[in-house]
Design a protein around this motif. Structure first.
Motif, short mmCIF file in Angstrom:
data_model
loop_
_atom_site.label_atom_id
_atom_site.label_comp_id
_atom_site.label_asym_id
_atom_site.label_seq_id
_atom_site.Cartn_x
_atom_site.Cartn_y
_atom_site.Cartn_z
N ALA A 147 0.82 -1.22 0.00
CA ALA A 147 0.00 0.00 0.00
C ALA A 147 0.84 1.26 0.00
O ALA A 147 0.35 2.35 -0.25
CB ALA A 147 -0.94 0.00 1.20
N THR A 148 2.12 1.11 0.28
CA THR A 148 3.01 2.27 0.31
C THR A 148 3.80 2.38 -1.00
O THR A 148 4.75 3.15 -1.12
CB THR A 148 3.87 2.17 1.61
OG1 THR A 148 4.43 3.41 1.91
CG2 THR A 148 4.92 1.12 1.55
N SER A 149 3.36 1.61 -2.00
CA SER A 149 3.99 1.60 -3.33
C SER A 149 3.31 2.56 -4.29
O SER A 149 2.09 2.68 -4.28
CB SER A 149 3.85 0.21 -3.98
OG SER A 149 4.56 -0.76 -3.28
N ALA A 150 4.11 3.16 -5.15
CA ALA A 150 3.55 3.90 -6.28
C ALA A 150 3.23 2.91 -7.41
O ALA A 150 2.21 3.02 -8.07
CB ALA A 150 4.52 4.96 -6.75
N GLU A 298 8.24 1.01 -7.70
CA GLU A 298 8.59 2.36 -7.27
C GLU A 298 7.97 2.61 -5.92
O GLU A 298 6.74 2.69 -5.83
CB GLU A 298 8.10 3.41 -8.26
CG GLU A 298 8.41 4.82 -7.75
CD GLU A 298 8.08 5.93 -8.74
OE1 GLU A 298 7.68 5.63 -9.87
OE2 GLU A 298 8.22 7.09 -8.34
N PRO A 299 8.72 2.78 -4.86
CA PRO A 299 10.16 2.49 -4.79
C PRO A 299 10.37 1.01 -4.50
O PRO A 299 9.41 0.27 -4.31
CB PRO A 299 10.60 3.33 -3.59
CG PRO A 299 9.41 3.31 -2.68
CD PRO A 299 8.20 3.27 -3.55
N MET A 301 11.20 -1.76 -1.86
CA MET A 301 10.99 -1.77 -0.41
C MET A 301 11.25 -3.16 0.15
O MET A 301 11.19 -4.14 -0.59
CB MET A 301 9.58 -1.34 -0.08
CG MET A 301 9.26 0.06 -0.60
SD MET A 301 7.62 0.61 -0.12
CE MET A 301 6.63 -0.55 -1.02
N PHE B 14 6.22 13.86 -7.21
CA PHE B 14 5.75 12.47 -7.07
C PHE B 14 4.22 12.39 -7.03
O PHE B 14 3.61 11.61 -7.75
CB PHE B 14 6.30 11.83 -5.79
CG PHE B 14 7.79 11.69 -5.76
CD1 PHE B 14 8.44 10.80 -6.61
CD2 PHE B 14 8.56 12.42 -4.86
CE1 PHE B 14 9.82 10.64 -6.57
CE2 PHE B 14 9.94 12.27 -4.82
CZ PHE B 14 10.58 11.39 -5.67
N TYR B 18 1.89 10.28 -9.64
CA TYR B 18 1.16 9.10 -9.16
C TYR B 18 -0.35 9.23 -9.40
O TYR B 18 -1.02 8.24 -9.71
CB TYR B 18 1.42 8.86 -7.67
CG TYR B 18 2.86 8.55 -7.30
CD1 TYR B 18 3.82 8.22 -8.27
CD2 TYR B 18 3.29 8.58 -5.97
CE1 TYR B 18 5.14 7.94 -7.93
CE2 TYR B 18 4.61 8.30 -5.62
CZ TYR B 18 5.53 7.99 -6.61
OH TYR B 18 6.83 7.72 -6.26
N GLU B 312 9.13 8.80 -1.81
CA GLU B 312 8.21 8.06 -2.69
C GLU B 312 7.09 7.41 -1.88
O GLU B 312 5.93 7.41 -2.28
CB GLU B 312 8.97 6.97 -3.48
CG GLU B 312 9.88 7.51 -4.57
CD GLU B 312 11.28 7.83 -4.07
OE1 GLU B 312 11.47 7.97 -2.83
OE2 GLU B 312 12.19 7.97 -4.91
N MET B 313 7.46 6.82 -0.74
CA MET B 313 6.46 6.12 0.08
C MET B 313 5.43 7.11 0.63
O MET B 313 4.23 6.83 0.67
CB MET B 313 7.15 5.35 1.21
CG MET B 313 7.94 4.14 0.69
SD MET B 313 9.14 3.49 1.89
CE MET B 313 8.09 2.44 2.90
N ALA B 316 3.18 8.05 -2.33
CA ALA B 316 2.36 6.91 -2.76
C ALA B 316 1.22 6.69 -1.76
O ALA B 316 0.08 6.46 -2.16
CB ALA B 316 3.21 5.65 -2.89
N CYS B 317 1.54 6.78 -0.47
CA CYS B 317 0.49 6.59 0.54
C CYS B 317 -0.60 7.65 0.40
O CYS B 317 -1.79 7.33 0.41
CB CYS B 317 1.08 6.65 1.95
SG CYS B 317 2.00 5.17 2.40
N ASN B 320 -2.61 6.82 -2.74
CA ASN B 320 -3.43 5.61 -2.53
C ASN B 320 -4.60 5.87 -1.58
O ASN B 320 -5.60 5.15 -1.60
CB ASN B 320 -2.56 4.45 -2.01
CG ASN B 320 -1.68 3.83 -3.08
OD1 ASN B 320 -2.05 3.80 -4.25
ND2 ASN B 320 -0.51 3.33 -2.70
#
Lengths: 348, 348
Positions: A147-150, A298-299, A301, B14, B18, B312-313, B316-317, B320
């Motif tokens: 869930a922390t991924s792009a 991305e990124p 992890m 970012f 995204y 990035e994280m 992305a969070c 999302n």
């Protein structure tokens, strides 16, 4: 919450205690072989409870008398082996959580029995669920990291355990101590199935999934990915120097098999690949149990858990799942369809 | 999904990309200082979009014209500093996600502004939420690990980052390179607040929480624990040998301050203690960024993430989270009240 325990081995000691610590009541316990006639306090190590372990053959009559809400089944690793007990439990309107590895997500490895169990559960209005260590350590922690991924290309899990902790039967199943020639004949011929052979075995409900096989399906389902191809392959693990095994009571020469690595690869329509490697071997002095997950995308992890206490974690997960299972709709409901597992202090 | 970006710094590069990768549309972007008049493609590195970065002063009029669904706010670290922008966004019925650290769970550090923002959001029927790296790495991964516990005594998080990665302002804020005497005067007098002083500052909406301060409240809330006492303390980090800092362009003598460690301790009615340590310092050659969580209880458990890609994280969070925020009820809704964050491939 009225709970019965099916199977009274090592794991039941944890599950029964955890239920009681949360204000639940263990009202019955059943076993096939030993321990019949004992008070469950002899297992848990508490004051006498008056709950006497009964024979599996008496379970049907006992359930009719006790009317429990849910059963914790800690007996076998394949859902086919559970069917008989599940049939008795469902017929008595008892919900079920099992730590059976395959039950975590059995739709790929044994869809025939998964469907039978689902129909059984729906017929009697109960929920049957697989949980355990994998519910979090191979499940919700992995989907949390995702869930922390792009974007994601590959989800890669590596889990290893020391054969020395599990005795001779496990060592033998993993081919520890065999020469490469012996390993090929005794282990790979059974474990290294081609895609065609796998399909054939699955159609006969005879496929033998590795411990992590169900995890791939669970993750795909939780992430709403659509598998296009699943393969399982096995290979020997080796060590660069001689390694003494206390379980085998012998030294494994450098280059001989120390154990078994099973790799399950799932390709998906969405282009995301899920790879799980399960490694059971005789550890060298500097090796430890590891649960490691890598997300490539991305990124990039990664998280690592060293020396996870799998027995306690398995039983804690199963017990923390009880309220969700009672709340769930009837059927064989895998936990990817439930809320993420929560720590439960007290049953409400 | 129509999205506007507030703040066009490093993080916006970012977040905007995204959003677009998920099929969302960036329809506007606002900034206080530089970048006004540029097409956002100059930031993202894509083909021209026709979306021109506007001045913050023109945001109100622009929102009335654009009617976006949601705004991503990547400007400041304290909720008080966000209020003015949030007021304009809410008034135009725009939902908000912000990566503002305090917004992750501001009810303990600034309840006055948390309440003001909650009322604002409810008045205009929008949802305002804090998300980012912490939503998973300090949030759902931690509560997932807790879910595999039989019992918990202490939840202990340790997060470290290299001051060398963040430039001179951050180094100065962390007291890197100061002698212990200087550190005491310049850093500890501000950061090392007593419980009484903390209460006083909070009542004036002037308390300065460390980066991880909101995490304690988020975890307590997610686990339904009731805090009885929260303390924050600061201390210098040191190194046993001289350490050259490229940012400071000088060598920090052994024993002088390399940076700042802030510890937040939350005691709860339930007897579970939550301790978070946030360590920002000039790293030695063998040190790396680490996000580590330890659960003390039955069993003891731990997970480690090395070198997390926090930028990035974080973005992305936040991205999302957009669908959850749009679906949530109006108010300042922290993510512990939402479903655990999921990886979103495409906005539906």
């Amino acid at each position: 919450m009225r709970v019965v325990q099916v199977g009274t081995g090592k794991m039941s000691v944890f599950t029964m205690r955890y239920v009681r610590e949360r204000g639940g009541e263990i009202v019955g316990a059943y076993v096939r072989r030993s321990a019949v006639g004992k008070d469950i306090s002899e297992l848990i190590g508490c004051e006498k409870t008056g709950v006497i372990i009964e024979k599996r053959e008496d379970m049907d009559a006992s359930l009719k008398r006790l009317k429990p809400d849910i059963a914790i089944v800690t007996t076998r690793s394949l859902i086919k082996e559970l069917y008989e007990d599940l049939e008795v439990l469902a017929r008595n309107h008892v919900n079920v959580v099992t730590i059976c590895e395959e039950a975590f997500y059995p739709w790929d490895s044994n869809p025939i029995y998964a469907k039978k169990i689902d129909e059984l559960a729906k017929k009697y209005g109960v929920t049957i669920t697989g949980s355990g260590y994998q519910d979090v350590s191979w499940g919700s922690m992995v989907t949390a990291l995702c869930a922390t991924s792009a974007s994601i290309k590959k989800i890669h899990g590596i889990s290893s355990y020391n054969i020395e902790d599990y005795g001779l039967a496990t060592a033998s199943m993993h081919g520890s101590g065999l020469t490469m020639k012996e390993f090929e004949k005794e282990i790979l011929e059974v474990n290294n199935v081609s895609e065609e052979k796998m399909k054939e075995l699955i159609s006969e409900a005879n496929f033998l999934p590795g411990y992590m096989f169900p995890v791939n399906g669970w993750i795909a389902s939780a992430l709403e990915l659509h598998p296009t191809k699943i393969t399982q392959s096995a290979e020997a693990t080796t060590h660069s120097t001689d390694l003494y095994s206390d379980t085998l009571k012998k030294t494994i020469p450098a280059g001989d098999a120390t154990g078994l690595k099973t790799t399950v690869t799932t390709e998906t329509e969405e282009g995301i690949v899920i790879v799980t490697e399960c490694i059971g071997k005789v550890f060298a002095a500097d090796e430890i149990d590891v649960n490691e997950w890598i997300i490539e995308g991305e990124p990039n992890m990664r998280f690592v858990m060293e020396k996870p206490a799998t027995a306690e974690m398995t039983c804690a997960c199963a017990v923390n799942r009880l309220p969700d299972i009672i709340a769930a709709e009837p059927g064989f409901v895998t936990t990817d369809k439930m809320p993420n597992l929560k720590f439960v202090r007290t049953f409400k």
